[in-house]
Each structure stands twice: as C-alpha cells, then as structure tokens.
Design an enzyme around this catalytic site. Structure first.
Site, PDB file in Angstrom:
ATOM      1  N   SER A 134       2.211   0.513  -4.149  1.00  0.00           N
ATOM      2  CA  SER A 134       0.695   0.074  -4.990  1.00  0.00           C
ATOM      3  C   SER A 134       0.896   0.387  -6.359  1.00  0.00           C
ATOM      4  CB  SER A 134      -0.516   0.703  -4.385  1.00  0.00           C
ATOM      5  OG  SER A 134      -1.610   0.035  -4.577  1.00  0.00           O
ATOM      6  N   HIS A 170      -0.430  -5.827  -2.560  1.00  0.00           N
ATOM      7  CA  HIS A 170      -1.218  -6.057  -1.528  1.00  0.00           C
ATOM      8  C   HIS A 170      -1.662  -7.598  -1.510  1.00  0.00           C
ATOM      9  CE1 HIS A 170      -1.443  -1.804  -1.172  1.00  0.00           C
ATOM     10  NE2 HIS A 170      -1.923  -1.606  -2.310  1.00  0.00           N
TER      11      HIS A 170
END
Length: 250
Positions: A134, A170
């Site tokens: 991330s 994501h």
C-alpha cells in the site's frame, strides 16, 4: 548478501491471518526474501511502520510473523525519535526492507525530515531489496492515489521517484482507485502507471518492470497509459498483466 542489482517488490499484499499468531507472512514477503538471494543463514528483514505512526502493536505482529517464518527481524521507528543511532548502517545490514501501509503523505514528510529517503536510495543501490504494501508500495514511485487526506481519494505526485512510474494499489478492492488513476493518467498528472489488485506484487530490476507475482489466484496487475482520444484530450488505456502465482508459504 545483497541482491545482484537494485530490486523493488511493490505490493498490495504480503500478510495472511495467522494460525498461532494474529498475522503471518504470506507469499509476497517470502518472495521479497527470495529476491535477496539469502543462503546459509536467517534472512534479515526490517519493518518500517512510519505510515502507521510506528504502531508498536504492528511492530509486535511483524516480529512474531518473522519469528514463525524463520527470519531475523527488526523494526526501524522514527516516533518519537529514531530507535537506532545510525539508520543508514542499519538499513545496509538488511536483506529486505518492508514498509507497511498507512498514510503515504505523512511517511514522505517524516522520511524527508530525517533524511531517510536518501538512505533508502543508497540501500537500494547497494542491493538491499525494498518492498512493502500500500503506502509501502506507492512511496517508491512518482505518485498515485491516496487516502492520506481523508476518505475521498486525492492525488499525490511527490513520492520518492525511485521508479519512474505512477502506482495504483488496492486496484480491485477500493472503488475510487481505478477512476482516479485513469483521470490522473489522462490529465497528465501521472505518466505510465503500474497497478496491483490485492495480493499482487510487481518486481523491478533497477527501474525495469520484470514480472508480476501473486499470492491470490485470479488477481491481476495493470499498466495504465495515456493515448490520444478522438478529441484533443488523451484517454487512459489499461493493459492487464497476468501474474505468476507464487507457492504458498510452507
């Protein structure tokens, strides 16, 4: 034993629910260690949790997961002050640096205040594998989409730029991600942008993308580029890359 060339594994994954502890390492973290080429001793991996405020709970989870994996782990904290005297020496002793998720905007500000950005570049150039999830993926690129400012995603375009691309994390699990990445590419805020579904990682040798890997079947990676549209405005075009499925950890 450094990798034979500067190596980055940028991911949207790395963890799985544990059996004996809360969190265990999934295949992507194990692959980062494989990329480092360690043999004859326990791999050395350091966790940098700046993006989450150096959460001691996450430090503990990471250390427990590393113990179960047979890795020698440390945590490099910057809050409230660096927990090691010579951060660059510490980084250069590692096989893998793993950067956890959270606020990439806060991460960048704190790293730059401490000069950690330059130290990480030198570690990368010396063969220490840089990796993360991330925010720990996005930081290595030129920029991407972030929730650092609030629930509505916003652009960030001043990341470290070790890799000369944008990054989307994501990509399949947060509905705002794909539209904003496409807009940033078509508007010219980002150039060529490399994106990962949850559970997918991208491996770079130097600054060249060499492969996509996944710890989850059926997931994808993507390259988004601007192409001339029917009008004067550019449009974003997306190409899917099929990752190689990694073996599950033993």
């Amino acid at each position: 034993m450094p990798a034979d060339q500067p190596t980055i594994l940028a991911t949207s994954g790395g963890y799985q629910r544990g059996k004996r502890v809360d969190v265990e390492f999934n295949s992507l973290i194990h692959h980062a260690v494989e990329l480092a080429g360690v043999s004859g001793r326990a791999p050395r991996i350091t966790h940098i949790g700046t993006a989450g405020g150096d959460s001691r709970e996450w430090n503990f989870r990471f250390t427990e997961a590393a113990r179960l994996a047979g890795f020698e782990s440390t945590c490099l904290n910057l809050f409230t002050m660096p927990n090691v005297e010579d951060m660059e020496a510490h980084l250069l002793e590692q096989d893998v640096v793993w950067v956890n998720g959270g606020s990439v905007v806060n991460l960048l500000a704190v790293w730059r205040a401490h000069g950690l950005d330059g130290m990480l570049r030198r570690a990368w150039e010396s063969g220490v594998v840089l990796s993360g999830v991330s925010a720990g993926s996005l930081c290595w690129f030129q920029g991407g989409a972030t929730d650092s400012f609030g629930p509505e995603l916003r652009p960030v375009t001043d990341a470290l730029g070790f890799l000369p691309y944008g990054n989307g994390v994501h990509y399949d699990s947060e509905e705002q991600r794909r539209p904003l990445i496409h807009k940033m590419v078509s508007d010219g805020q980002l150039g060529e942008t490399h994106c990962t579904d949850d559970g997918v990682g991208l491996v770079y040798a130097g600054t060249r993308l060499v492969k996509a890997v996944s710890e989850v079947p059926g997931k994808g990676a993507y390259i988004v580029q601007a192409r001339a549209g029917e009008s004067v405005d550019a449009v974003a075009v997306e190409e899917r890359i099929e990752p190689r499925l990694l073996d599950a950890p033993a």
